[in-house]
Enzyme design. Structure first.
Site, PDB file in Angstrom:
ATOM      1  N   PRO A   1       0.788  -1.240   0.000  1.00  0.00           N
ATOM      2  CA  PRO A   1       0.000   0.000   0.000  1.00  0.00           C
ATOM      3  C   PRO A   1       0.818   1.289   0.000  1.00  0.00           C
ATOM      4  O   PRO A   1       0.802   2.068   0.962  1.00  0.00           O
ATOM      5  CB  PRO A   1      -0.822  -0.134   1.281  1.00  0.00           C
ATOM      6  CG  PRO A   1       0.068  -0.912   2.194  1.00  0.00           C
ATOM      7  CD  PRO A   1       0.792  -1.890   1.304  1.00  0.00           C
ATOM      8  N   CYS A   2       1.506   1.554  -1.103  1.00  0.00           N
ATOM      9  CA  CYS A   2       2.313   2.767  -1.178  1.00  0.00           C
ATOM     10  C   CYS A   2       1.453   4.028  -1.143  1.00  0.00           C
ATOM     11  O   CYS A   2       1.965   5.112  -0.865  1.00  0.00           O
ATOM     12  CB  CYS A   2       3.235   2.732  -2.387  1.00  0.00           C
ATOM     13  SG  CYS A   2       2.437   2.377  -3.939  1.00  0.00           S
ATOM     14  N   HIS A   3       0.137   3.885  -1.345  1.00  0.00           N
ATOM     15  CA  HIS A   3      -0.750   5.042  -1.216  1.00  0.00           C
ATOM     16  C   HIS A   3      -0.829   5.535   0.227  1.00  0.00           C
ATOM     17  O   HIS A   3      -1.253   6.650   0.477  1.00  0.00           O
ATOM     18  CB  HIS A   3      -2.156   4.710  -1.745  1.00  0.00           C
ATOM     19  CG  HIS A   3      -2.828   3.581  -1.028  1.00  0.00           C
ATOM     20  ND1 HIS A   3      -2.571   2.255  -1.342  1.00  0.00           N
ATOM     21  CD2 HIS A   3      -3.719   3.563  -0.005  1.00  0.00           C
ATOM     22  CE1 HIS A   3      -3.299   1.478  -0.540  1.00  0.00           C
ATOM     23  NE2 HIS A   3      -3.992   2.247   0.283  1.00  0.00           N
TER      24      HIS A   3
END
Length: 166
Positions: free
Chosen positions: A123-125
């Site tokens: 989840p780089c968001h």
């Protein structure tokens, strides 16, 4: 390599996997064509697609299928640290740098975040800049905002008619 695609509010998403695990997740333009050597295999891809759909309707907070992203050891270390960020929470580049024991690596973290082959699942968001602003996401800030809204319970990102396919 096997692939399958689903249509979502984020755009068409293609998942690519093999027997080691999920290799790639791409939000594609409608004109994108998969690599000719990949095999379209909805049966093999079903567990990956099911969990992604569950996430996009807000009923899954953690993915349990195996991951097999390809990258350098340093990128792998960063992606592992990003994968540890809990659902619905955000961290900064500086916090990820501290977590991996390299406080000078913030720029490298931004680069690794941008080449993450499995966004959403890794989840780089959830990783923001030092001002807690949305930036550095290869699919754009609008997608980050939608994913964070989903995790806050404010939206769903999968059309209702697709929910009963799994």
């Amino acid at each position: 390599m096997y692939y399958d695609c689903i249509e979502t509010e984020l755009g068409n998403i293609m998942l690519l996997a093999d027997h080691q695990g999920l290799r790639q997740l791409s939000i594609m333009s409608p004109s994108y064509s998969p690599n000719e050597i990949w095999q379209h295999n909805p049966e093999f891809m079903a567990p990956f697609i099911r969990q992604l759909k569950e996430y996009l309707i807000g009923s899954r907070k953690k993915f349990t299928f195996p991951l097999a992203p390809q990258g350098t050891l340093f990128q792998q270390q960063i992606w592992h640290a990003i994968a540890d960020v809990p659902y619905g929470e955000t961290v900064t580049y500086e916090q990820i740098a501290a977590n991996i024991g390299n406080t000078k690596a913030t720029q490298a973290i931004g680069i690794a975040k941008n080449v993450n082959p499995i966004p959403i699942v890794i989840p780089c968001h959830r990783v923001l800049n030092s001002h807690n602003s949305l930036c550095g996401y290869r699919y754009g800030e609008e997608i980050v905002a939608l994913l964070l809204a989903l995790e806050a319970g404010d939206t769903i990102l999968l059309e209702e008619h697709q929910n009963d396919e799994y």
